[in-house]
Design a protein around this motif. Structure first.
Motif, short mmCIF file in Angstrom:
data_model
loop_
_atom_site.label_atom_id
_atom_site.label_comp_id
_atom_site.label_asym_id
_atom_site.label_seq_id
_atom_site.Cartn_x
_atom_site.Cartn_y
_atom_site.Cartn_z
N PHE A 216 0.85 -1.19 0.00
CA PHE A 216 0.00 0.00 0.00
C PHE A 216 0.88 1.24 0.00
N SER A 217 0.54 2.20 -0.84
CA SER A 217 1.23 3.50 -0.84
C SER A 217 0.19 4.57 -0.56
N VAL B 227 21.12 3.07 -2.09
CA VAL B 227 21.63 3.01 -0.72
C VAL B 227 20.45 2.84 0.24
N LYS B 228 19.36 3.46 -0.12
CA LYS B 228 18.12 3.33 0.65
C LYS B 228 17.04 2.77 -0.27
N GLY B 229 15.97 2.28 0.31
CA GLY B 229 14.84 1.83 -0.50
C GLY B 229 14.20 3.00 -1.22
N ILE B 230 13.91 2.82 -2.50
CA ILE B 230 13.35 3.92 -3.31
C ILE B 230 12.19 3.41 -4.16
N LYS C 211 6.17 3.96 -15.35
CA LYS C 211 4.89 3.29 -15.54
C LYS C 211 4.73 2.07 -14.64
N SER C 212 5.82 1.33 -14.49
CA SER C 212 5.75 0.11 -13.68
C SER C 212 5.89 0.39 -12.18
N LYS C 213 6.16 1.64 -11.84
CA LYS C 213 6.34 2.07 -10.44
C LYS C 213 7.22 1.10 -9.65
N GLY D 189 21.11 -1.72 -2.43
CA GLY D 189 22.03 -2.63 -3.09
C GLY D 189 21.59 -3.03 -4.49
N GLU D 190 20.33 -2.79 -4.80
CA GLU D 190 19.82 -3.17 -6.13
C GLU D 190 20.10 -2.04 -7.13
N PRO D 191 20.24 -2.39 -8.43
CA PRO D 191 20.55 -1.37 -9.44
C PRO D 191 19.37 -0.41 -9.69
N ILE D 192 19.73 0.82 -10.00
CA ILE D 192 18.73 1.83 -10.34
C ILE D 192 18.31 1.62 -11.80
N PRO D 193 17.02 1.64 -12.08
CA PRO D 193 16.58 1.44 -13.48
C PRO D 193 17.24 2.45 -14.43
N GLU D 194 17.50 2.00 -15.65
CA GLU D 194 18.21 2.81 -16.64
C GLU D 194 17.40 4.03 -17.07
#
Lengths: 244, 89
Positions: free
Chosen positions: A148-149, B48-51, B57-59, B65-70
């Motif tokens: 949920f957001s 570095v933090k959850g984003i 569109k896909s939100k 630690g995961e890659p940032i979308p291109e």
């Protein structure tokens, strides 16, 4: 000018909704004022000192096990763990103002008058940070679809001195109850960065409070998210954040 | 006149470092952001933090630690770098 009515007030303490039992609440903020007047002055000179905060509330006596005013307040009396209290004078609609106080219960009173209903009174004294001014980021309502957001709350500008967030969960359901609340902030209302991640909540009447360090920038927009870490079907909670 | 010259990997990395440097001047950060804009695709970033990227569109949600979308635009990348929310992979 829009006026508001005292009947809209909401009072939560440590994950318990005391609204339906409370008849009045008085949150007081004060600052010591020291007299710095010297000879030759024509008026008093005052120097501000330390801040303080107190809350006094009168509630109807309710002996419902665990959740009634009697059990909630007597369990807190004498505890060295402060109570996390949220008082919302206008109610908990998204973005509404609220007062947060982290208070030690200094007084519990059971006052009985022959011609009146049974009542109890408690008085809390702020443990250290007096009272924080905050806003509601999620009303006291159930969410059933995860993740949920929430809708964002716009502060119109960023702030630079951290803050404090609290979540009160009054009910949670599911076969493996596990709800994780987060507070996120954003500069553009589109890219949301985690600001506060509360521990997983697995039981009803839970409260969590997290301070964001002084000096931390809190961006203009705030919102919450809720994720399910188990098999949670519903969680009812309120979230508030106070910028400092 | 449009400058089509692409910034090298090295310059892009330097730009990212400047954007993450709290002591860098606003002017230097502005130049670094411009250099980074020209170098998109050359340097990879991780969270570095959850984003949550609600503008896409896909939100998507990116965990630390995961890659940032291109397809995140450079302004957002620069903003996240300045705030220490992402770093070079």
């Amino acid at each position: 000018m829009a006026v508001t009515h005292g009947k809209s007030s909401v009072l939560l303490l440590d994950g318990y909704d005391l609204t339906g039992m409370a008849q009045q609440a008085d949150v007081m903020l004060s600052i010591d004022m020291h007299d710095a007047t010297v000879f030759g002055s024509s008026a008093h000179v005052k120097a501000p000192g330390l801040r303080n905060g107190t809350i006094t509330s009168e509630l109807f006596f309710d002996d419902t096990v665990t959740t009634g005013s009697w059990d909630v307040l007597t369990a807190k009396y004498g505890s060295t763990t402060p109570a996390t209290i949220l008082f919302a004078p206008q109610g908990l609609t998204l973005g509404n103002r609220s007062l947060q106080i982290y208070a030690l219960q200094a007084l519990f009173s059971s006052k009985q008058v022959v011609s009146d209903l049974s009542k109890v009174t408690f008085n809390g004294e702020a443990e250290e940070d007096a009272v924080d001014w905050g806003v509601t980021l999620h009303a006291l309502s159930a969410e059933t679809v995860f993740p949920f957001s929430g809708t964002s709350v716009d502060n119109l500008a960023a702030t630079a001195n951290g803050g404090v967030g609290q979540v009160h969960v009054t009910a949670i359901a599911g076969t493996t109850k596990n709800a994780v609340y987060k507070i996120q902030h954003s500069t553009d209302n589109a890219t949301w960065v985690d600001l506060v991640t509360f521990s997983a909540i697995t039981t009803a009447n839970s409260v969590l409070r997290t301070e964001v360090a002084a000096g931390t920038t809190i961006r203009r927009y705030l919102r919450i998210t809720i994720t399910d870490g188990g098999i949670t079907t519903s969680v009812t909670g309120v979230v508030a954040f106070a910028r400092r | 006149m449009i400058n089509k010259k692409e910034t090298s990997d090295k310059v892009a990395r330097e730009a990212a470092k400047i954007l993450q440097d709290p002591n860098a001047s606003d002017e230097n950060k502005s130049v670094a952001a411009s250099a980074l804009a020209q170098a998109r695709g050359k340097v990879k970033f991780v969270a570095v933090k959850g984003i949550n990227f609600d503008a896409l569109k896909s939100k998507p949600r990116v965990e630390p630690g995961e890659p940032i979308p291109e397809d995140i635009n450079t302004k957002v990348i620069a903003d996240l770098l300045v705030n220490g929310d992402i770093k070079e992979a």
